[in-house]
Design an enzyme around this catalytic site. Structure first.
Site, short mmCIF file in Angstrom:
data_model
loop_
_atom_site.label_atom_id
_atom_site.label_comp_id
_atom_site.label_asym_id
_atom_site.label_seq_id
_atom_site.Cartn_x
_atom_site.Cartn_y
_atom_site.Cartn_z
N ASP A 141 14.65 0.72 9.57
CA ASP A 141 13.49 0.63 10.46
C ASP A 141 13.86 0.06 11.82
O ASP A 141 12.99 -0.40 12.55
CB ASP A 141 12.38 -0.22 9.81
CG ASP A 141 12.84 -1.64 9.54
OD1 ASP A 141 14.02 -1.96 9.81
OD2 ASP A 141 12.02 -2.44 9.04
N ASN A 161 0.81 -1.22 0.00
CA ASN A 161 0.00 0.00 0.00
C ASN A 161 0.84 1.27 0.00
O ASN A 161 0.33 2.36 -0.26
CB ASN A 161 -0.95 0.02 1.21
CG ASN A 161 -0.21 0.16 2.52
OD1 ASN A 161 0.90 -0.33 2.67
ND2 ASN A 161 -0.84 0.81 3.49
N CYS A 221 7.40 -11.98 35.81
CA CYS A 221 6.31 -12.25 36.77
C CYS A 221 5.12 -11.31 36.54
O CYS A 221 3.98 -11.66 36.85
CB CYS A 221 6.82 -12.14 38.20
SG CYS A 221 7.70 -10.61 38.57
N LYS A 231 13.55 -7.16 -1.39
CA LYS A 231 13.17 -5.77 -1.63
C LYS A 231 14.23 -5.05 -2.46
O LYS A 231 13.91 -4.31 -3.41
CB LYS A 231 12.98 -5.04 -0.29
CG LYS A 231 11.70 -5.39 0.43
CD LYS A 231 11.52 -4.51 1.66
CE LYS A 231 10.17 -4.77 2.32
NZ LYS A 231 9.95 -3.92 3.52
N CYS A 236 29.56 11.99 24.35
CA CYS A 236 29.01 10.89 23.55
C CYS A 236 29.97 9.71 23.57
O CYS A 236 31.17 9.87 23.34
CB CYS A 236 28.78 11.35 22.11
SG CYS A 236 28.21 10.04 21.00
#
Length: 607
Positions: A122, A63, A178, A77, A438
């Site tokens: 992704d 889609n 749990c 892909k 960083c």
């Protein structure tokens, strides 16, 4: 004969027009954004493109990933995207890789071949890896992502901007086992439990996904859970056996399965009285009671879309539970096990029915099949229009990067128009400055790891801390000051250390580890702190690079209860599993694979 018109936009400066046909571009990811980026590159005159993606085409992609058609389902892909683009313009030189970007074949020298790298991934792990490779190769990176109607495009350049990992991302949310098995309080807890039940009945055996009541729950006060279990066994003379074995012996009888998981197990949980002193107790539900409870009359039975949005009655849940088990049993007949797939209707129906019944038992709001699919599949909705806008911005930014107009390569955000503002795109005023603390791009990368040095095994330290949490691929670890090689990327070289604890290797509170990932050309110093969780909610370990930023990030994302950065382990059930992992973790191939040269999916969780 009339000369063929160039696809290079004539509105660009002459020097940029010359660079476009000759610049080699790498596109990482061929999903919703990746397809749009490829199309934009082809239509803008780029003639040297490489695309890499490990994924295959699914029906649910069609889609919005418009380079693919129904006949392409199941194919690579990257390969299909290449074929489609070549059908549009055969003059383009485009090379496709059906592979993971994290494997050793794609080292620093591979990345150095490109003028710009365009990320359309992704999952965070792969994004972190590409970020490090581009820093090591000193190649400009353009990051992009969308989430529904929001999106962003960011330029990353070594020594000029912040990197993708400069600001800590919210940790993947996890739940104690749990909580999933004994005391769920949110719909997601029931959905995770239902997925675990699917795997227990039809999937590959995994003891970490047990759905039976957890007798080791600390809230059960010592041996209370074990004693309750003994009483149940004695009263019913039940022989304890695996869930799958028992289900197979019953021929997957829906009524017996239903009564076991939603009546007998719940009654057993009620016998663990300490669990219900400060919370509402669950209410057991039998097959006969559920099957006779119509609840609200169902609507739009002939409208598949509306049916997906409806919350099923208990009677519908039992019907779907029964029919889905029958189909799954048939599917399992010629296989060793099934793998849960959000797009396989019987699997999704089974999880939806089970999650909703369990939610009702624990007085939790039930969800529609559409909502369950979104949560269980960790789906961030993808909007084709947002993908198109973001991918357009990516290519516009690529023009500026090629021209080295870096000061104009500002981060752009796409957002949905609201009643307060008609603005749909916003731009930062300045390039984002690198975080001096960083642990990836600073001059001396360093991170603090708080961990139980007496119980953590070396092999778990490698898999959970170095690879899973710190996103390394082929780490070598040396104990600073002693020269002890703790972990080697050379296969088998330090296998004798795997089952030793950190303490046994001399790694105690205050120890310093020097870590080198040759594939990522990345070095990191790790400061070890001995840490033992005190409360059930405490993380099994903590990883801190910049404490101030880390605390702000986590409090903003998960609230105060989540505490410090944590990661999943055997006692934790991760919600976004897949989401987050590249199918291949890379390999530990020899350094010869990547010799030094001479001097000469469209869906992410937005920051």
């Amino acid at each position: 004969m009339m000369a063929k018109a160039s696809a290079v936009p004539i509105v660009l400066k002459a020097e940029i027009q010359k660079l476009i046909p000759t610049s080699k571009i790498l596109v990482v990811g061929a999903g919703g954004i990746g397809c749009e980026i490829l199309k934009n590159l082809a239509m803008s005159g780029f003639k040297d493109i490489e695309i890499i993606d490990l994924d295959t085409i699914d029906v649910s992609n069609l889609n919005r990933q418009f380079l693919f058609r129904k006949e392409h389902v199941g194919k690579s892909k990257a390969m299909v995207a290449r074929e489609t683009i070549l059908n549009y313009n055969k003059d383009i030189n485009i090379k496709a890789y059906h592979d993971s970007i994290t494997t050793s074949e794609y080292g620093v020298n591979f990345f150095k071949r490109f003028a710009v790298v365009l990320n359309a991934l992704d999952n965070r792990a792969a994004r972190n890896h590409v970020n490090r490779m581009c820093l090591a190769a000193d190649v400009p990176l353009i990051e992009s992502g969308t989430s529904g109607y929001t999106g962003q495009v960011e330029f990353i350049k070594k020594g000029l901007t912040q990197c993708y990992e400069c600001n800590p991302k919210a940790a993947q949310k996890t739940f104690p086992g749990c909580t999933i098995r004994n005391t769920p309080s949110e719909p997601v807890h029931c959905i995770v439990w239902a997925k675990h039940l699917f795997n227990q009945l039809f999937g590959e055996d995994d003891p970490d996904q047990d759905v039976s009541p957890d007798t080791a729950d600390p809230e059960a006060a010592g041996d209370a859970g074990v004693e309750a279990l003994a009483q149940v066994d004695e009263s019913k003379k039940v022989e304890r056996k695996s869930t799958k074995t028992w289900a197979q012996e019953t021929s997957y009888n829906p009524e017996k399965l239903f009564n076991k998981f939603f009546e007998d197990d719940i009654k057993y949980l009620l016998s663990m009285e300490n669990l219900w002193k400060n919370r509402k107790a669950p209410i057991p539900l039998s097959w006969s009671s559920a099957a006779s409870d119509d609840g609200d009359q169902e609507k739009s039975k002939n409208d598949v879309h509306k049916e997906d949005m409806e919350v099923w009655s208990f009677k519908k849940c039992t019907e779907v539970f029964s029919s889905s088990i029958s189909m799954l049993k048939e599917e399992l007949a010629n296989k060793n096990f099934l793998v849960w797939d959000k797009d396989f209707k019987p699997a999704l129906d089974f999880v939806t029915a089970c999650a909703n019944v369990r939610s009702h038992i624990f007085s939790i709001a039930r969800k529609s099949r559409f909502e369950v699919k979104s949560i269980a599949g960790n789906i961030i909705p993808a909007i084709a229009t947002t993908n198109a806008m973001v991918s357009g911005l990516v290519v516009l930014l690529t023009f500026r990067v090629l021209a080295e107009e870096y000061e104009k390569c500002l981060t752009v955000y796409v957002r949905q128009k609201s009643s307060e503002s008609n603005t749909v795109m916003m731009t930062e005023k300045f390039l984002g400055a690198a975080n001096p603390k960083c642990y990836v791009c600073s001059k001396q990368p360093m991170v603090d790891v708080s961990i139980n040095t007496k119980s953590m095994l070396v092999k778990d330290f490698e898999s959970e801390i170095l690879k899973k949490s710190l996103n390394m691929v082929a780490p070598d670890v040396v104990l600073d000051g002693k020269g002890v090689v703790v972990i080697s990327s050379e296969e088998g070289e330090t296998a004798a250390n795997d089952n030793k604890t950190l303490t046994e290797m001399g790694i105690v509170d205050g120890a310093i580890l020097k870590v080198d990932d040759f594939l990522q050309n990345y070095e990191l110093t790790i400061c070890i702190h001995h840490y033992v969780p005190k409360e059930k909610e405490d993380p099994l370990y903590k990883i801190l690079a910049d404490m101030d930023l880390q605390a702000k990030s986590e409090e903003g994302a998960n609230g105060k209860e989540n505490g410090a950065s944590s990661a999943s382990a055997a006692d934790f059930a991760a919600v976004n599993v897949d989401d987050d992992e590249d199918p291949q973790e890379g390999s530990s191939k020899r350094r010869k694979m990547n010799p030094k040269e001479e001097d000469d999916d469209d869906m992410i969780m937005l920051d």
